[in-house]
Design a protein around this motif. Structure first.
Motif, short mmCIF file in Angstrom:
data_model
loop_
_atom_site.label_atom_id
_atom_site.label_comp_id
_atom_site.label_asym_id
_atom_site.label_seq_id
_atom_site.Cartn_x
_atom_site.Cartn_y
_atom_site.Cartn_z
N ASP A 14 0.79 -1.22 0.00
CA ASP A 14 0.00 0.00 0.00
C ASP A 14 0.83 1.28 0.00
OD1 ASP A 14 0.87 0.11 2.65
OD2 ASP A 14 -1.04 -0.61 3.44
N GLY B 147 0.45 4.22 2.13
CA GLY B 147 0.36 3.33 3.29
C GLY B 147 1.72 2.87 3.77
N SER C 126 2.30 -0.55 5.00
CA SER C 126 2.41 -2.01 5.08
C SER C 126 3.68 -2.49 4.39
CB SER C 126 1.20 -2.68 4.44
OG SER C 126 0.02 -2.35 5.13
N SER D 24 -0.30 -2.66 7.87
CA SER D 24 -0.53 -1.43 8.63
C SER D 24 -1.77 -0.74 8.08
CB SER D 24 0.67 -0.49 8.48
OG SER D 24 0.38 0.78 9.01
N LEU D 25 -2.56 -0.18 8.97
CA LEU D 25 -3.74 0.58 8.56
C LEU D 25 -3.48 2.08 8.59
CD1 LEU D 25 -6.46 -1.49 10.46
CD2 LEU D 25 -5.52 -1.85 8.17
N GLU D 26 -2.26 2.47 8.94
CA GLU D 26 -1.87 3.89 8.99
C GLU D 26 -1.91 4.50 7.59
OE1 GLU D 26 -1.15 5.52 11.95
OE2 GLU D 26 -1.78 3.61 12.85
N ASN D 27 -2.17 5.79 7.52
CA ASN D 27 -2.18 6.55 6.24
C ASN D 27 -3.11 5.92 5.20
OD1 ASN D 27 -0.31 8.25 7.38
ND2 ASN D 27 1.43 7.41 6.26
N ASN D 28 -4.25 5.40 5.66
CA ASN D 28 -5.23 4.77 4.78
C ASN D 28 -4.68 3.55 4.06
OD1 ASN D 28 -7.36 6.60 5.35
ND2 ASN D 28 -6.34 8.11 4.04
N GLY D 29 -3.71 2.88 4.67
CA GLY D 29 -3.13 1.67 4.08
C GLY D 29 -3.95 0.45 4.43
N GLY D 30 -3.36 -0.70 4.14
CA GLY D 30 -4.03 -1.93 4.52
C GLY D 30 -3.96 -3.06 3.52
N LYS E 255 -8.15 -5.79 6.71
CA LYS E 255 -8.40 -4.66 7.63
C LYS E 255 -7.99 -4.98 9.07
CE LYS E 255 -11.90 -2.88 4.68
NZ LYS E 255 -13.18 -2.59 4.30
#
Length: 175
Positions: free
Chosen positions: A21, A26, A28, A46-52, A149
């Motif tokens: 991502d 993102g 990840s 990682s779900l940070e910065n709209n990643g995933g 997610k």
């Protein structure tokens, strides 16, 4: 069945390329390596910065006309992954449509998974689509994606992938 990839033995297939991502900002991390048990797809989602998401894939030309789907052997971590395929269907005439189906893994257990072509969903960059036709005679990319997610480490091993023919009869030249 027609073997597409064998990741074990004396001459295993090369590890697949990865896309994470980070292409969208993102954080990840994930990739593929060859180990004794097969191809290891591992990293940290990682779900940070709209990643995933983390995705491994192999490009090429795969004519699977007359086959009903893809069967593969995996050792998972209990997470839900996706088999993703690209054929010649294009979104907005320049981006490939992703045809995919999710599958659950069983932590610490080798399982075989079968994904029928007629059960593939359609998307483009996470956006659900409809009206596109999957063409098994023109597959251009095969891959696995994790996008469940759930932040944290992941690990899935893949021994092999094969195309399963429509009938039970083995086609000439196949195992």
């Amino acid at each position: 069945m027609k073997k597409l990839f064998q990741f074990t033995g004396d001459s295993p297939a090369s590890p697949w390329r990865s896309t994470n991502d980070g292409v969208m900002g993102g954080l990840s991390q994930g990739g593929a390596t060859i180990i004794e048990e097969g191809m290891l797809f591992s990293g940290e989602l990682s779900l940070e910065n709209n990643g995933g998401f983390s995705w491994i894939h192999s490009g090429g030309e795969y004519d699977l006309e007359g086959y009903k789907g893809i069967r593969f052997s995996v050792l998972g971590d209990g997470r839900t992954y996706q088999l993703r395929l690209h054929s010649d269907a294009m979104f907005r005439r320049y981006e490939p449509v992703s045809f995919s189906r999710s599958f659950d893994t069983v932590e610490g257990e080798w399982i075989e998974v079968f994904v029928p072509f007629d059960e593939l969903g359609q998307s483009w960059r996470g956006r659900k689509l409809s009206g596109y036709t999957f063409n098994p005679a023109a597959i251009q990319r095969i891959g696995f994606m994790l996008a469940d997610k759930k932040a944290g480490p992941f690990e899935m091993k893949v021994r092999w992938l094969a195309a399963e023919f429509v009938s039970e009869r083995v086609r000439p030249g196949e195992e």
